[in-house]
Design a protein around this motif. Sequence first.
Motif, PDB file in Angstrom:
ATOM      1  N   GLY A  73      17.682   7.374 -35.329  1.00 56.27           N
ATOM      2  CA  GLY A  73      17.853   6.615 -34.074  1.00 56.27           C
ATOM      3  C   GLY A  73      17.233   5.891 -33.414  1.00 56.27           C
ATOM      4  O   GLY A  73      15.652   4.897 -33.958  1.00 56.27           O
ATOM      5  N   ARG A  75      16.494   2.755 -30.059  1.00 55.47           N
ATOM      6  CA  ARG A  75      15.979   2.298 -28.535  1.00 55.47           C
ATOM      7  C   ARG A  75      16.075   0.971 -28.171  1.00 55.47           C
ATOM      8  O   ARG A  75      16.167   0.154 -28.613  1.00 55.47           O
ATOM      9  N   GLU A  85      18.586   5.131 -25.327  1.00 60.43           N
ATOM     10  CA  GLU A  85      18.281   5.707 -26.812  1.00 60.43           C
ATOM     11  C   GLU A  85      19.759   6.571 -27.393  1.00 60.43           C
ATOM     12  O   GLU A  85      20.485   6.606 -26.725  1.00 60.43           O
ATOM     13  N   ARG A  86      19.981   6.431 -28.814  1.00 64.24           N
ATOM     14  CA  ARG A  86      20.824   6.495 -29.391  1.00 64.24           C
ATOM     15  C   ARG A  86      20.418   7.469 -30.331  1.00 64.24           C
ATOM     16  O   ARG A  86      19.934   6.301 -31.369  1.00 64.24           O
ATOM     17  N   ARG A  87      20.961   8.269 -30.932  1.00 65.88           N
ATOM     18  CA  ARG A  87      20.307   9.448 -31.857  1.00 65.88           C
ATOM     19  C   ARG A  87      21.498   8.554 -33.482  1.00 65.88           C
ATOM     20  O   ARG A  87      23.132   8.362 -33.212  1.00 65.88           O
ATOM     21  N   CYS A 103      15.331  -4.227 -29.801  1.00 65.74           N
ATOM     22  CA  CYS A 103      15.379  -2.830 -30.933  1.00 65.74           C
ATOM     23  C   CYS A 103      14.940  -2.431 -31.642  1.00 65.74           C
ATOM     24  O   CYS A 103      13.554  -2.796 -32.016  1.00 65.74           O
ATOM     25  N   THR A 106      13.040   4.908 -33.561  1.00 64.63           N
ATOM     26  CA  THR A 106      12.943   5.646 -32.697  1.00 64.63           C
ATOM     27  C   THR A 106      11.700   6.470 -33.462  1.00 64.63           C
ATOM     28  O   THR A 106      10.615   7.138 -33.430  1.00 64.63           O
TER      29      THR A 106
END
Length: 194
Positions: A73, A75, A85-87, A103, A106
Amino acid sequence: MQSKDPSITRLTPADHRRVPWKNGGGVTTELAVEPAADGRFVWRVSIADVVEPGPFSAFPGYDRLIAVVEGDGMRLSVDGAPPVERRRLDPAFAFAGEAPVWCEPTAGPIRDVNLMLDRASATGTLTLLAGQAGHRVAGDVLLVHALAGTLTVMPDGGEALPVPAGHSLLLRGMAALVEAPDGAEGVCAEVQRR
């Protein structure tokens, strides 16, 4: 301006174009783009590899949608707001192309898919599909890209079309049903002209 006559175009990995980021920080793979007369583009769908923290390139006048398709993912810090936060396979995140963005992956490198739209001439959505999912798409322009496995695209009034991993189907002026069987993953970009 492209023709509004209904059409279907198959795109293979040989049709993709590697393009340096505007800020020189990396390279993106352009899946499809519609150029505009002024040297800009109406819309673009691309996949980028992000291997380390850094800024995004600025695209004034564009709306952007982004989603993680490989890796853990990321951040995103957009225009001074708290990080988001994107997974992997989370719904797409939208932001203004002119906003300053930082960007940070993670947990190691990631790959993300981007839909960029000239705000003055188009709107759109970006939808991810994974295993046993179906999605009805409609718009002036549709790009269906298979990330893994084989997707099936069923244009209204037409025959089912397979889209294997790494390939895309560009549909203009028609609606369709996109199905991802178990083990398949894909992305659907829908563009509507203003």
